[in-house]
Design a protein around this motif. Sequence first.
Motif, PDB file in Angstrom:
ATOM      1  N   ALA A 151      26.064  31.650  82.262  1.00 10.03           N
ATOM      2  CA  ALA A 151      25.440  32.974  82.258  1.00 10.03           C
ATOM      3  C   ALA A 151      25.501  33.594  80.874  1.00 10.03           C
ATOM      4  O   ALA A 151      24.525  34.193  80.399  1.00 10.03           O
ATOM      5  CB  ALA A 151      26.133  33.884  83.278  1.00 10.03           C
ATOM      6  N   LYS A 152      26.625  33.445  80.210  1.00  8.46           N
ATOM      7  CA  LYS A 152      26.772  34.026  78.874  1.00  8.46           C
ATOM      8  C   LYS A 152      25.821  33.373  77.876  1.00  8.46           C
ATOM      9  O   LYS A 152      25.252  34.057  77.013  1.00  8.46           O
ATOM     10  CB  LYS A 152      28.224  33.896  78.407  1.00  8.46           C
ATOM     11  N   THR A 168      30.721  37.390  75.358  1.00  6.35           N
ATOM     12  CA  THR A 168      29.258  37.301  75.402  1.00  6.35           C
ATOM     13  C   THR A 168      28.665  37.586  74.025  1.00  6.35           C
ATOM     14  O   THR A 168      27.714  36.914  73.598  1.00  6.35           O
ATOM     15  CB  THR A 168      28.679  38.263  76.448  1.00  6.35           C
ATOM     16  N   THR A 169      29.203  38.562  73.308  1.00  4.35           N
ATOM     17  CA  THR A 169      28.744  38.801  71.937  1.00  4.35           C
ATOM     18  C   THR A 169      29.109  37.624  71.030  1.00  4.35           C
ATOM     19  O   THR A 169      28.383  37.318  70.083  1.00  4.35           O
ATOM     20  CB  THR A 169      29.333  40.102  71.372  1.00  4.35           C
ATOM     21  N   TYR A 170      30.212  36.964  71.338  1.00  2.00           N
ATOM     22  CA  TYR A 170      30.603  35.757  70.593  1.00  2.00           C
ATOM     23  C   TYR A 170      29.555  34.664  70.784  1.00  2.00           C
ATOM     24  O   TYR A 170      29.145  33.991  69.816  1.00  2.00           O
ATOM     25  CB  TYR A 170      31.970  35.295  71.092  1.00  2.00           C
ATOM     26  N   ALA A 171      29.080  34.490  72.018  1.00  2.75           N
ATOM     27  CA  ALA A 171      28.010  33.517  72.286  1.00  2.75           C
ATOM     28  C   ALA A 171      26.734  33.924  71.561  1.00  2.75           C
ATOM     29  O   ALA A 171      26.008  33.079  71.017  1.00  2.75           O
ATOM     30  CB  ALA A 171      27.770  33.392  73.780  1.00  2.75           C
ATOM     31  N   VAL A 189      25.252  43.571  76.773  1.00  2.00           N
ATOM     32  CA  VAL A 189      25.149  42.175  77.182  1.00  2.00           C
ATOM     33  C   VAL A 189      26.317  41.896  78.120  1.00  2.00           C
ATOM     34  O   VAL A 189      27.476  41.907  77.725  1.00  2.00           O
ATOM     35  CB  VAL A 189      25.149  41.220  75.963  1.00  2.00           C
ATOM     36  N   ALA A 190      26.016  41.676  79.395  1.00  2.00           N
ATOM     37  CA  ALA A 190      27.076  41.547  80.405  1.00  2.00           C
ATOM     38  C   ALA A 190      26.600  40.692  81.562  1.00  2.00           C
ATOM     39  O   ALA A 190      25.503  40.924  82.089  1.00  2.00           O
ATOM     40  CB  ALA A 190      27.494  42.926  80.915  1.00  2.00           C
ATOM     41  N   ILE A 200      16.582  40.237  82.688  1.00  2.17           N
ATOM     42  CA  ILE A 200      17.270  39.172  83.409  1.00  2.17           C
ATOM     43  C   ILE A 200      17.064  37.887  82.605  1.00  2.17           C
ATOM     44  O   ILE A 200      15.938  37.442  82.439  1.00  2.17           O
ATOM     45  CB  ILE A 200      16.720  38.996  84.834  1.00  2.17           C
ATOM     46  N   ALA A 201      18.140  37.336  82.086  1.00  7.06           N
ATOM     47  CA  ALA A 201      18.045  36.153  81.232  1.00  7.06           C
ATOM     48  C   ALA A 201      17.289  35.047  81.963  1.00  7.06           C
ATOM     49  O   ALA A 201      17.613  34.697  83.098  1.00  7.06           O
ATOM     50  CB  ALA A 201      19.434  35.665  80.831  1.00  7.06           C
ATOM     51  N   GLY A 202      16.270  34.538  81.314  1.00 12.65           N
ATOM     52  CA  GLY A 202      15.425  33.521  81.936  1.00 12.65           C
ATOM     53  C   GLY A 202      14.249  34.101  82.670  1.00 12.65           C
ATOM     54  O   GLY A 202      13.389  33.371  83.162  1.00 12.65           O
TER      55      GLY A 202
END
Length: 277
Positions: free
Chosen positions: A85-86, A110-113, A220-221, A266-268
């Motif tokens: 998800a991240k 998530t910010t690291y990703a 971002v969560a 929504i990612a994707g």
Amino acid sequence: MSDNQNLLAEQRRALILDEVRRRGGVRVNELTRKLGVSDMTVRRDLDALARQGAVAKVHGGAVPVAEASTHEPGFEAKSGLEPTAKEDIARAAAELVVPGAAIALSGGTTTYALAHRLLDVPDLTVVTNSVRVADVFHSAQRTAGQRPGAATVVLTGGVRTPSDSLVGPVADQAIAALHFDLLFLGVHGISVEAGLSTPNLAEAETNRRLVQSARRVVVVADHTKWGTVGLSSFASLEQVDSLVTDAGLPGAARAEVSEHLRELVIAGGPATPADDA
């Protein structure tokens, strides 16, 4: 019963964690039937989740970990949760960044990703209070050399938290003097009532300064942050421009978010403006 080879361990564990949180506990035999895997596979998954601090094992199954609102997991513990998800969120959030922008990234996994996804965006100025995020850019520059268009990274000072963020008066003063186009903000919890929250009081104040210094705020969560409330709130949902999350966010939560934010991504999937929700 043979293991379902089409379901990755990471995906199974995410499903198990969702089931534990939703039902308040699960039994091994229930999970073997639901997932179509062996008893041994389920027990290995529960062992892995327990090591990450995500569940507590009990006889015959697992229950949620009872966390106080002041509990702050370390970076390594959080990095093992919802990795797919991240990555999806990071990929979608990176599309919001244009070359030459001045951006800020708060602490968080998530910010690291996301930081890894921004390495090829030219001429960025990156302000961060995350030691881990700064290391992503510095490590890339040490490996590839100081190439044209490499990001300029500003790491605030401050006191280090368990999640490797720098907080406190030094960080607050540095951030207050800056202005950035876009803030990517990781959160411990997000809800309609409490807004954005964290278990760390000093981090809450530093996050307030980040929000105040940004022209646009993007949270971002992943979906597991929805409904979680930490000790201290630092922003309302009305102060957030966009939420980038994953497909695991339930439909009811999506409707609630869209009532308060300008944009839900929504990612994707496509972005959802509040007016269209």
